[in-house]
Motif scaffolding. Structure first.
Motif, PDB file in Angstrom:
ATOM      1  N   ARG A  80      41.402  28.059  40.562  1.00  0.00           N
ATOM      2  CA  ARG A  80      43.228  28.582  40.624  1.00  0.00           C
ATOM      3  C   ARG A  80      43.124  29.346  39.193  1.00  0.00           C
ATOM      4  O   ARG A  80      44.423  30.699  39.386  1.00  0.00           O
ATOM      5  N   TYR A  94      47.915  37.306  40.901  1.00  0.00           N
ATOM      6  CA  TYR A  94      49.192  36.163  42.064  1.00  0.00           C
ATOM      7  C   TYR A  94      50.597  37.595  41.468  1.00  0.00           C
ATOM      8  O   TYR A  94      50.813  37.917  42.553  1.00  0.00           O
ATOM      9  N   ARG A 138      63.191  35.896  50.480  1.00  0.00           N
ATOM     10  CA  ARG A 138      63.570  34.810  50.135  1.00  0.00           C
ATOM     11  C   ARG A 138      65.095  34.625  50.018  1.00  0.00           C
ATOM     12  O   ARG A 138      65.411  33.573  49.710  1.00  0.00           O
ATOM     13  N   GLY A 198      55.784  24.084  42.584  1.00  0.00           N
ATOM     14  CA  GLY A 198      54.631  25.323  42.290  1.00  0.00           C
ATOM     15  C   GLY A 198      55.788  26.773  42.440  1.00  0.00           C
ATOM     16  O   GLY A 198      55.657  28.225  43.084  1.00  0.00           O
ATOM     17  N   GLU A 224      54.733  23.793  37.666  1.00  0.00           N
ATOM     18  CA  GLU A 224      54.255  25.110  38.435  1.00  0.00           C
ATOM     19  C   GLU A 224      52.776  24.373  37.707  1.00  0.00           C
ATOM     20  O   GLU A 224      53.307  23.683  36.292  1.00  0.00           O
ATOM     21  N   GLN A 253      52.607  18.451  39.161  1.00  0.00           N
ATOM     22  CA  GLN A 253      51.896  19.256  40.714  1.00  0.00           C
ATOM     23  C   GLN A 253      52.967  18.269  41.367  1.00  0.00           C
ATOM     24  O   GLN A 253      53.165  17.313  41.294  1.00  0.00           O
ATOM     25  N   ALA A 254      52.506  18.899  42.934  1.00  0.00           N
ATOM     26  CA  ALA A 254      53.673  18.689  43.825  1.00  0.00           C
ATOM     27  C   ALA A 254      53.504  16.674  44.236  1.00  0.00           C
ATOM     28  O   ALA A 254      54.198  16.157  44.485  1.00  0.00           O
ATOM     29  N   GLU A 255      51.921  16.707  44.063  1.00  0.00           N
ATOM     30  CA  GLU A 255      51.184  15.349  44.758  1.00  0.00           C
ATOM     31  C   GLU A 255      52.115  14.423  43.387  1.00  0.00           C
ATOM     32  O   GLU A 255      52.146  12.879  44.546  1.00  0.00           O
ATOM     33  N   THR A 262      58.017  27.232  48.388  1.00  0.00           N
ATOM     34  CA  THR A 262      57.524  28.466  49.229  1.00  0.00           C
ATOM     35  C   THR A 262      56.118  28.958  48.845  1.00  0.00           C
ATOM     36  O   THR A 262      56.120  29.505  47.476  1.00  0.00           O
ATOM     37  N   LEU A 263      55.438  29.289  49.978  1.00  0.00           N
ATOM     38  CA  LEU A 263      53.991  29.674  50.183  1.00  0.00           C
ATOM     39  C   LEU A 263      53.408  29.127  49.344  1.00  0.00           C
ATOM     40  O   LEU A 263      51.780  29.642  48.517  1.00  0.00           O
TER      41      LEU A 263
HETATM   42  C1  LIG Z   1      51.036  31.203  46.821  1.00  0.00           C
HETATM   43  S1  LIG Z   1      51.984  30.641  44.842  1.00  0.00           S
HETATM   44  C2  LIG Z   1      53.071  31.154  45.405  1.00  0.00           C
HETATM   45  C3  LIG Z   1      53.850  30.695  44.301  1.00  0.00           C
HETATM   46  C4  LIG Z   1      55.460  31.559  44.745  1.00  0.00           C
HETATM   47  N1  LIG Z   1      55.597  30.129  45.232  1.00  0.00           N
HETATM   48  C5  LIG Z   1      56.026  32.238  45.019  1.00  0.00           C
HETATM   49  O1  LIG Z   1      56.695  31.884  46.224  1.00  0.00           O
HETATM   50  O2  LIG Z   1      55.488  33.723  44.478  1.00  0.00           O
HETATM   51  C6  LIG Z   1      51.137  29.472  45.428  1.00  0.00           C
HETATM   52  C7  LIG Z   1      51.591  28.336  43.994  1.00  0.00           C
HETATM   53  O3  LIG Z   1      51.516  27.289  44.301  1.00  0.00           O
HETATM   54  C8  LIG Z   1      51.027  26.057  43.341  1.00  0.00           C
HETATM   55  N2  LIG Z   1      50.416  25.366  43.027  1.00  0.00           N
HETATM   56  C9  LIG Z   1      48.909  25.142  43.593  1.00  0.00           C
HETATM   57  N3  LIG Z   1      48.755  24.053  44.369  1.00  0.00           N
HETATM   58  C10 LIG Z   1      49.748  23.390  43.868  1.00  0.00           C
HETATM   59  C11 LIG Z   1      50.261  22.110  43.235  1.00  0.00           C
HETATM   60  N4  LIG Z   1      49.330  20.902  43.816  1.00  0.00           N
HETATM   61  N5  LIG Z   1      51.211  21.384  43.099  1.00  0.00           N
HETATM   62  C12 LIG Z   1      52.765  22.560  42.693  1.00  0.00           C
HETATM   63  N6  LIG Z   1      51.803  23.470  42.557  1.00  0.00           N
HETATM   64  C13 LIG Z   1      50.473  24.100  43.174  1.00  0.00           C
HETATM   65  C14 LIG Z   1      50.102  27.248  42.105  1.00  0.00           C
HETATM   66  O4  LIG Z   1      49.946  26.695  40.961  1.00  0.00           O
HETATM   67  C15 LIG Z   1      51.095  28.955  42.227  1.00  0.00           C
HETATM   68  O5  LIG Z   1      51.944  28.804  41.408  1.00  0.00           O
END
Ligand SMILES: C[S@@+](CC[C@H](N)C(=O)[O-])C[C@H]1O[C@@H](n2cnc3c(N)ncnc32)[C@H](O)[C@@H]1O
Length: 224
Positions: free
Chosen positions: A6, A13, A29, A44, A65, A91-93, A108-109
């Motif tokens: 990660r 990224y 977006r 995130g 984040e 964390q989102a959880e 988003t993503l």
């Molecule tokens: C593909 S990137 C997308 C970033 C941004 N949201 C965008 O639209 O470009 C995935 C993102 O999800 C975050 N992420 C991964 N696991 C996560 C979690 N459990 N809770 C919150 N964010 C998470 C990563 O650190 C990363 O910033």
């Protein structure tokens, strides 16, 4: 998913995201976020690529984040944002915010990458006020069953390890409904829209609503 993978993903990224922005994702977006108003939580947020797209009607943005490198970049981006942004570790959880305190949540993503999608969606539901909306732009599983099966195998052996815990085979629309949201104008689109299938092409974009009362802020965000 190993922390190291990660962390590595967090390093490269932003460069990949920049090229996707120029190839049409930035416009998606902008249109997704243009009607938002009130107190907004972004889960995130990565390096803050959405921040320039939030309209003035957003009174406060709290962005969560978990990756330290992306959080630092998001804080730099927040400094030049026209809406007030606070970037938090989390964390989102297990969102580090109060229940029922947001008019909208943006993802988003991200729902492709969280470790426990049902837990993350339960948390998003918790922090939204009744009538609030989850606005999302997520790549999702193919509607074709054999391709979906192949996606699960692909995720297990390669994709998730290479792309920071991302999954191509998640049925995120079903998970959003299972979490208690009403799907309102969640639209299926393809990105990139190529003549051949790509594991990450099918996307969902739009809003899902937490049932309950709807206030004036919701009206301005919802009637786009
Ligand atoms: C593909 S990137 C997308 C970033 C941004 N949201 C965008 O639209 O470009 C995935 C993102 O999800 C975050 N992420 C991964 N696991 C996560 C979690 N459990 N809770 C919150 N964010 C998470 C990563 O650190 C990363 O910033």
């Amino acid at each position: 998913m190993a922390r190291r993978q990660r962390r590595l993903f967090a390093r490269w990224y932003p460069g990949v995201a920049a090229s996707l922005e120029e190839r049409g994702l930035g416009e998606w977006r902008r249109s997704l976020l243009s009607g938002l108003a009130g107190r907004v939580l972004e889960v995130g947020c990565g390096h803050g690529v959405n921040f320039p797209h939030y309209p003035d009607a957003v009174t406060e943005l709290v962005a969560v984040e978990p990756e330290a490198h992306l959080r630092d970049l998001a804080r730099e981006q927040a400094a030049s944002s026209r809406v007030a942004v606070t970037v938090l570790d989390g964390q989102a959880e297990a969102l580090p915010v109060e229940s029922g305190s947001f008019d909208a949540v943006v993802s988003t993503l991200v729902l492709c990458s969280v470790e426990d999608q049902d837990r993350a969606l339960a948390e998003i539901h918790r922090v939204l006020r009744p009538g609030g909306r989850l606005w999302c732009l997520e790549h999702v599983a193919s509607a074709n069953r054999p391709i979906r099966w192949a996606e699960h195998v692909f995720d297990a052996v390669f994709w998730s390890h290479a792309f920071g815990g991302c999954h191509t085979g998640r049925d995120t629309g079903a998970a959003i409904e299972r979490a208690g949201f009403r799907l309102e104008g969640l639209e299926a689109r393809r990105y990139p829209d190529l003549p051949f299938p790509l594991a990450v092409s099918p996307h969902l974009i739009g809003a899902a609503r937490k049932p309950g009362a709807s206030g004036p802020v919701e009206d301005s965000a919802g009637n786009r």
